[in-house]
Design a protein around this motif. Sequence first.
Motif, PDB file in Angstrom:
ATOM      1  N   LEU A  96      -5.427  18.431  96.930  1.00  0.00           N
ATOM      2  CA  LEU A  96      -6.433  18.390  95.987  1.00  0.00           C
ATOM      3  C   LEU A  96      -6.700  19.340  94.699  1.00  0.00           C
ATOM      4  N   LEU A 108     -13.647  13.584  95.250  1.00  0.00           N
ATOM      5  CA  LEU A 108     -12.175  13.557  95.251  1.00  0.00           C
ATOM      6  C   LEU A 108     -11.791  13.580  96.595  1.00  0.00           C
ATOM      7  N   ASP A 111     -16.011  24.856  91.193  1.00  0.00           N
ATOM      8  CA  ASP A 111     -16.086  23.216  90.902  1.00  0.00           C
ATOM      9  C   ASP A 111     -16.742  22.586  91.952  1.00  0.00           C
ATOM     10  N   THR A 126     -17.761  17.315  93.449  1.00  0.00           N
ATOM     11  CA  THR A 126     -17.661  18.163  92.441  1.00  0.00           C
ATOM     12  C   THR A 126     -19.281  18.462  91.745  1.00  0.00           C
ATOM     13  N   GLU A 138      -8.556  13.077 100.101  1.00  0.00           N
ATOM     14  CA  GLU A 138      -7.230  13.199 100.357  1.00  0.00           C
ATOM     15  C   GLU A 138      -7.079  12.971 101.848  1.00  0.00           C
ATOM     16  N   GLU A 165      -3.522  18.886  92.515  1.00  0.00           N
ATOM     17  CA  GLU A 165      -3.587  17.392  91.807  1.00  0.00           C
ATOM     18  C   GLU A 165      -4.736  17.560  90.642  1.00  0.00           C
ATOM     19  N   HIS A 166      -5.805  18.076  91.143  1.00  0.00           N
ATOM     20  CA  HIS A 166      -6.994  18.170  90.130  1.00  0.00           C
ATOM     21  C   HIS A 166      -7.582  19.403  89.772  1.00  0.00           C
ATOM     22  N   ASP A 167      -6.443  20.476  89.682  1.00  0.00           N
ATOM     23  CA  ASP A 167      -6.820  21.768  89.554  1.00  0.00           C
ATOM     24  C   ASP A 167      -8.001  22.346  89.770  1.00  0.00           C
ATOM     25  N   LEU A 168      -8.488  21.890  91.253  1.00  0.00           N
ATOM     26  CA  LEU A 168      -9.732  22.212  91.839  1.00  0.00           C
ATOM     27  C   LEU A 168      -9.728  23.608  92.069  1.00  0.00           C
ATOM     28  N   ARG A 189     -17.981  14.146  90.357  1.00  0.00           N
ATOM     29  CA  ARG A 189     -16.713  13.614  90.708  1.00  0.00           C
ATOM     30  C   ARG A 189     -16.648  13.676  92.409  1.00  0.00           C
TER      31      ARG A 189
END
Length: 450
Positions: free
Chosen positions: A283, A389, A293, A383, A391, A286-289, A387
């Motif tokens: 995560l 997210l 955030d 987030t 996995e 993939e999402h620059d988490l 959002r």
Amino acid sequence: MAGESRTLARFIADLEFEDLPERAVECAKLCLLDTLAAMVPGSRAEPIEMMCQALASSGGAPEATVIARKTKLPCLTAALLNGAMAHAVEMDDVHKGAIIHPGAPIIPAALAIAEREGADGQTLITAVVVGYDVAIRLGECVGQSHYKYWHTTGTCGTFGAAAAACKVLGLEEEAVLNALGNAGDQAAGLWQFLKDGAMSKLLHTGKAAFDGLLAALLAEKGFTGAKEIIEGDAGFCEATSDDYDLSKLTAGLGEVFKITEVSLKPYPSCRFTHAPIDAILALREEHDLRPDDVERIDVGTHAQAVRIAGNPEPRTPYEAKFSIHYCVSVALLKGRPGLRDFSEALLADKRVRELMRKVSVAVDPELDAQFPAKWPARVRVTTRDGRVLEELVEYPLGDPENPMGFEDVEAKLASLAEGILSEEAVREAAKMVRSLERLSDVGELMELFA
């Protein structure tokens, strides 16, 4: 019809290197190098220092190398110390179905007696394969009710260490049966240590290596043991399991080699933390988490992971290795976790503590139903901007379904040996293990780890 204990004894006595499929041989080499890699930083762990001090005055013949300690000791003592080292930093291998770390007790016992005997590489490979087979099959046999109280690595690992040592010594069936009997009488290791974060977990692997080797050495001299130690009405299974299945001991015996099912560990923490780590790393990428955030992190996994690694408030770096909350937080904050990430300083870090408070860990019934064939985890991140997210990791990195190759394990050794062994020794060791079946004396390999 022979009982299960005798069937295993016959298998151990009769198996030859020529009987092994290529995949089993390659996995034995991989597990050997991986376990040696785990031992090297383990040699510097505080509990190991204490054990070395306690045993310093015991003396004896210099028969076998103590890893990275520049000394040789009697093979039993070397097996004890190396077995403890192999488990000290939580980097040793694991088998999902048996819920066991086979390498830590089995390989130190095999190496110690192989070095003493001047055994060759083919003998060592065969010993490792047979040791893994016995320990893993027994772990699968005794099941999850055993694991509730007993640390399978210490209990079933003792049988595996005995089997490996018997193979190096070339014992015949009756002697092997005695060795298994005496191994079973010594098998131990309870989960109560986890309540205190105690050091005694390392005795589980160290003593399993020692006791298994002792059982074989005694059997070599004619010392008898229980002939039905596994299946007897007062034997190992009856004493330690409510749901054992003896058929798992012999199903596919000699055809399916359990060492091919072993998982390797890329991170120095309890294997139950690895699927959550892989999920949060995915995560993150993939999402620059980033930590800022995150509103909350929900981890769903199987019940054993929650029981063993669901500690929301680890007090020490060692306890942090058994905390999904900590491991997920550090992975999100810093990326792939390494040895240096389990420290007092990072455990006290305000950023880590803030993230840990956002982590929730719970049993996911769907994933729990898949255990122990799979050790999965689902991570859901909510987030701050709303959002969600998610996995799912069914097979964490290092599982046979998501494997680490020889080059990965060589890199693992190089990383863990930094500052302890020379780069040349690491390169030569990897090269020697790659062609282990051509090695004439295991002592040559051990010299590189002195």
